[in-house]
Design an enzyme around this catalytic site. Structure first.
Site, PDB file in Angstrom:
ATOM      1  N   GLN A   1     -39.609 -18.008  -4.087  1.00 52.17           N
ATOM      2  CA  GLN A   1     -39.243 -16.615  -3.070  1.00 52.17           C
ATOM      3  C   GLN A   1     -38.282 -15.586  -2.840  1.00 52.17           C
ATOM      4  OE1 GLN A   1     -42.216 -13.988  -1.952  1.00 52.17           O
ATOM      5  NE2 GLN A   1     -42.990 -12.943  -3.992  1.00 52.17           N
TER       6      GLN A   1
ATOM      7  N   ARG B   1     -32.405 -27.631 -10.564  1.00 52.90           N
ATOM      8  CA  ARG B   1     -32.400 -28.415  -9.692  1.00 52.90           C
ATOM      9  C   ARG B   1     -33.772 -28.131  -9.108  1.00 52.90           C
ATOM     10  NH1 ARG B   1     -29.806 -32.214  -6.803  1.00 52.90           N
ATOM     11  NH2 ARG B   1     -29.726 -31.990  -4.253  1.00 52.90           N
TER      12      ARG B   1
ATOM     13  N   THR C   1       2.204  -9.844 -11.043  1.00 51.80           N
ATOM     14  CA  THR C   1       0.934 -10.915 -12.308  1.00 51.80           C
ATOM     15  C   THR C   1       1.829 -10.773 -13.968  1.00 51.80           C
ATOM     16  OG1 THR C   1      -0.045  -9.980 -11.472  1.00 51.80           O
ATOM     17  CG2 THR C   1      -1.077 -10.631 -13.661  1.00 51.80           C
TER      18      THR C   1
ATOM     19  N   GLU D   1      -3.395  -3.181  -6.735  1.00 53.36           N
ATOM     20  CA  GLU D   1      -4.108  -2.089  -6.967  1.00 53.36           C
ATOM     21  C   GLU D   1      -4.682  -1.265  -6.550  1.00 53.36           C
ATOM     22  OE1 GLU D   1      -4.867  -1.087 -11.284  1.00 53.36           O
ATOM     23  OE2 GLU D   1      -4.304  -3.893 -12.104  1.00 53.36           O
TER      24      GLU D   1
ATOM     25  N   TRP E   1       5.025 -10.324  -6.097  1.00 55.62           N
ATOM     26  CA  TRP E   1       3.519 -10.110  -6.390  1.00 55.62           C
ATOM     27  C   TRP E   1       3.414 -10.330  -8.129  1.00 55.62           C
ATOM     28  CZ3 TRP E   1       1.672 -13.006  -2.729  1.00 55.62           C
ATOM     29  CH2 TRP E   1       2.033 -11.895  -1.099  1.00 55.62           C
TER      30      TRP E   1
ATOM     31  N   SER F   1       0.996  -0.820  -0.107  1.00 55.93           N
ATOM     32  CA  SER F   1      -0.189  -0.032  -0.096  1.00 55.93           C
ATOM     33  C   SER F   1       0.644   1.069   0.047  1.00 55.93           C
ATOM     34  CB  SER F   1      -0.289   0.052   1.195  1.00 55.93           C
ATOM     35  OG  SER F   1      -1.295  -1.244   1.256  1.00 55.93           O
TER      36      SER F   1
ATOM     37  N   THR G   1      -5.716  -1.996  -1.863  1.00 57.49           N
ATOM     38  CA  THR G   1      -6.332  -2.484  -1.065  1.00 57.49           C
ATOM     39  C   THR G   1      -8.134  -1.638  -1.001  1.00 57.49           C
ATOM     40  OG1 THR G   1      -5.970  -1.602   0.594  1.00 57.49           O
ATOM     41  CG2 THR G   1      -4.839  -3.574   0.473  1.00 57.49           C
TER      42      THR G   1
ATOM     43  N   GLU H   1      -6.282   4.518 -13.221  1.00 62.01           N
ATOM     44  CA  GLU H   1      -6.469   3.713 -14.691  1.00 62.01           C
ATOM     45  C   GLU H   1      -6.963   2.358 -14.426  1.00 62.01           C
ATOM     46  OE1 GLU H   1      -5.117   5.640 -18.348  1.00 62.01           O
ATOM     47  OE2 GLU H   1      -5.329   7.411 -18.064  1.00 62.01           O
TER      48      GLU H   1
END
Ligand SMILES: Cc1cc2nc3c(=O)[nH]c(=O)nc-3n(C[C@H](O)[C@H](O)[C@H](O)COP(=O)(O)OP(=O)(O)OC[C@H]3O[C@@H](n4cnc5c(N)ncnc54)[C@H](O)[C@@H]3O)c2cc1C
Length: 388
Positions: free
Chosen positions: A287, A276, A166, A371, A164, A140, A373, A249
């Site tokens: 309902q 089901r 990606t 991106e 971390w 952060s 928390t 962005e």
């Protein structure tokens, strides 16, 4: 009658080109990704032929202008692609998201013409990108990063570790943030374009994760990594701007990932509860269940409107910071709620891997973490509402 005013169109009213694009990506996801989702999750990998197919589909260089070999489309198209893919597999969604909303976005905005000419055609054709800001000690508080860049001759030497990251397993190009002067705080942060083959660069451990398991998340090791001067992205000491602006962005893209994921869970739930039977009737006929599904659908619709609004604001050059933070916050909370309901309504079948919703439940959790928390989104929203 005069032409309808674009600005007054409903947010979900897509142009013909946007609609075709979305439908095409969704059809691809259903045909080419859906049959592999379980296997990719088990193997924690996205097969290379699927990555090639994503390039062929045109979703790996969405905003890259046609003169560099890209699709020359809008940020909104990136959001649509991420949403459509994440309806089927949020791991594929984030691969495409990072490529477009972070890596390509940063290069287009901050890259010198020579850098664009060198890298954009590759990114549009076959090269996967990654965005490396976080470290073990700085998440952060991203600009407390410790990776150090030291000038040496006509270039730079980078040393440190990123965590971390990606696309780390597949990527050939990494935007790496490092500080040229730790005493300068955020003003020392600089963005570098690091190729996988640069001396001193290595990809380390791949994380074993709760969700989005097929998306690779890796450590990066920089050991006196040699980076030429022309691979500084933007200006020395201005990397904090690059990071802030691209992440503002990027979080719209994560909002889109969470909307797609939630829609996917809802689609499965509606189909299942209509099939089901219990107490001699379809589960969808109770309902109490109908009301739960109605509420979930309302949440997904609201999240989608927020994501589209933020993306449209961005594409029309208007302020979108607050809307981006809000849409990511809300869409990720929606994803948690909707996937949890999906597991509930599948009953025991929701808890096992033979059915798709347990995976989406696991995948949803990441939306509140990366991106920025949820707490950090709230900090951003509060700053906009209340000032510092
Ligand atoms: C699967 C995955 C993929 C990722 N991909 C990337 C990537 O591609 N590139 C990249 O650079 N990073 C990536 N990240 C890193 C991610 O962005 C960070 O994990 C995230 O920003 C949170 O940082 P942290 O993990 O250090 O948590 P911390 O910052 O230590 O936060 C811990 C807790 O404290 C809270 N907190 C912290 N500060 C405040 C505050 N001021 N007010 C209130 N609460 C606060 C947080 O909300 C959180 O709940 C990825 C992470 C994961 C798990």
């Amino acid at each position: 009658m005069s032409q309808p005013d674009q600005a007054r169109q409903p947010l979900t009213d897509l142009s013909e080109d946007e609609r075709l694009f979305y439908d095409n990506v969704l059809a691809f996801a259903r045909r080419d990704i859906a049959p592999r989702v379980r296997q990719m999750d088990d193997a924690s990998a996205i097969p290379s032929e699927l990555v090639t197919a994503l390039f062929d589909l045109g979703v790996m260089g969405i905003e890259i202008p046609e003169r560099y070999g890209g699709a020359g489309a809008s940020f909104f198209h990136s959001v649509l692609a991420v949403e459509a893919l994440s309806r089927v597999d949020p791991s594929v969604g984030v691969l495409v998201d990072v490529q477009n909303t972070l890596v390509i976005n940063a290069l287009m905005r901050w890259g010198a013409e020579e850098v664009k000419r060198r890298y954009l055609p590759k990114l549009a054709a076959a090269t996967i990108g990654a965005y490396a800001l976080s470290e073990a000690g700085s998440g952060s508080d991203a600009f407390a990063l410790a990776t150090r860049a030291t000038r040496q001759g006509a270039g730079w030497r980078l040393s440190g570790r990123k965590l971390w990251i990606t696309n780390g397993r597949e990527a050939e190009l990494f935007i790496v943030f490092a500080t040229v002067d730790p005493a300068a705080g955020y003003r020392g942060v600089t963005a570098f374009l690091v190729e996988r083959g640069f001396p001193g660069f290595a990809v380390g451990k791949k994380e074993d994760k709760l969700g989005i398991r097929a998306s690779s998340t890796c450590e990066l090791l920089l050991d006196d990594c040699q980076v030429p001067e022309e691979n500084v992205l933007g200006e020395v000491g201005k990397g904090y701007k690059t990071a802030i602006e691209t992440l503002n962005e990027g979080r719209i893209g994560i909002g889109a990932q969470m909307v797609g994921l939630s829609q996917g869970a809802l689609d499965h739930t509606i189909a299942y509860t209509r099939e089901r039977k219990q107490f001699g009737q379809r589960v969808a006929d109770f309902q109490a269940v109908q009301h739960q599904i109605s509420r979930a659908a309302t949440d997904v619709h609201a999240a989608r409107l927020m994501v589209y609004e933020a993306a449209r604001l961005r594409d029309t050059g208007r302020p979108f910071l607050r809307e981006a933070a809000m849409c990511k916050l809300f869409a990720s909370e929606t994803a948690e709620r909707v996937t949890s309901l999906a597991v509930n309504l599948f009953g025991g079948y929701g808890f096992v891997k033979d059915y798709p919703v347990e995976k989406l439940y696991r995948d949803a959790k990441i939306g509140r973490i990366y991106e920025g928390t949820s707490n950090i989104q709230l900090v951003t929203i509060a700053k906009k509402l209340l000032g510092k």
